[in-house]
Design a protein around this motif. Structure first.
Motif, short mmCIF file in Angstrom:
data_model
loop_
_atom_site.label_atom_id
_atom_site.label_comp_id
_atom_site.label_asym_id
_atom_site.label_seq_id
_atom_site.Cartn_x
_atom_site.Cartn_y
_atom_site.Cartn_z
N PHE A 161 0.84 -1.20 0.00
CA PHE A 161 0.00 0.00 0.00
C PHE A 161 0.87 1.25 0.00
N THR A 162 0.61 2.16 -0.92
CA THR A 162 1.36 3.42 -1.03
C THR A 162 0.55 4.63 -0.62
N GLY A 163 -0.74 4.43 -0.34
CA GLY A 163 -1.61 5.56 -0.05
C GLY A 163 -2.41 6.00 -1.25
N MET A 164 -2.15 5.39 -2.41
CA MET A 164 -2.86 5.71 -3.65
C MET A 164 -3.11 4.40 -4.39
N PRO A 165 -4.32 4.18 -4.91
CA PRO A 165 -4.57 2.96 -5.68
C PRO A 165 -3.58 2.83 -6.84
#
Length: 268
Positions: A161-165
């Motif tokens: 997970f990077t904080g953005m899809p």
């Protein structure tokens, strides 16, 4: 090394911005995103103040390979600052902060040369188009790196997970490439058709290393966009072509100016 010629304000802003970037990178690697986010905002603000002072605070603006890299890194930071409003959970990439700290210190050592007073008043616009394309392609590279890193972590069952899809990140990556390609096209057209007016007959655009690498990078990005539109290029294949085009573009101005300024000691 040109460090002794730096003004006290330049020295203070450079060291402060570099330190803030370093704190941001440390916070990002330790998953302390609150500290990292505050530090990167502070670093970006100090970096912007430093660029403003370097370009407009002295008698004549300074420009060269290191300031070009510095502006590019600052523009990538601007992209991140905008994205963080849309995606509050977006993680600060430590590599972005590390590069920011490095280019600030590099510009302190190699601030460039004063621009000639005889240059066309339209030349800054031409350079702005080129640097903006640098910034957008750099932002695309950062997003592509984050995307491939997240995909690799997902494959091994780790948290990607990077904080953005990921699909959103992929779309943003290629939007940056599209707009960067348009700006690069405008830059090349202006250079080819208005080079005599912008630089004077002695420094007009010619088929030197800078021009050749610029055209090669333009062709590479064009192939990437055609490949994605016609053949659905995605993933590692598209990212490799993106890296290749960005590398050629980096060699075009930054590489040639590094050789001239540092290795050969020539001025702008």
């Amino acid at each position: 090394m040109i460090l002794p010629s730096a003004s006290p304000l330049t020295l203070v802003l450079s060291l402060a911005a570099s330190a803030a970037y370093a704190v941001s990178a440390t916070g990002a690697t330790r998953t302390d995103q609150t500290l990292s986010r505050v530090a990167v905002w502070l670093a970006w603000s100090l970096h912007g103040a430093l660029l403003g002072w370097s370009l407009w605070g002295g008698e004549r603006p300074l420009f060269g390979f290191a300031p070009a890299l510095s502006i590019t890194a600052w523009l990538v930071g601007l992209v991140y600052a905008v994205e963080i409003f849309v995606f509050p959970q977006l993680k600060t990439p430590w590599v972005l902060s590390s590069i920011g700290a490095a280019v600030v210190l590099l510009t302190l050592l190699f601030p460039g040369e004063p621009l000639s007073a005889n240059l066309s008043a339209w030349l800054p616009l031409h350079w702005a188009l080129g640097i903006a394309s640098y910034g957008l392609f750099a932002a695309a590279v950062v997003h592509a790196w984050m995307m491939t890193r997240a995909e690799a972590r997902i494959r091994i069952g780790a948290d990607g997970f990077t904080g953005m899809p990921l699909l959103t990140m992929e779309r943003l990556t290629f939007r940056f490439v599209h707009v960067g390609f348009l700006l690069l096209t405008a830059t090349l057209i202006a250079g080819f058709f208005f080079g005599n007016y912008l630089y004077g007959s002695a420094h007009a655009i010619k088929w030197d290393h800078k021009t050749i690498f610029s055209v090669l990078s333009w062709l590479t990005f064009g192939v990437l966009l055609i490949g994605r539109a016609r053949f659905g290029w995605r993933g590692r294949q598209a990212v490799r072509v993106l890296y290749m085009g960005t590398g050629l573009l980096l060699l075009a101005y930054v590489g040639s100016r590094f050789v001239l300024e540092v290795m050969m000691g020539q001025t702008l």
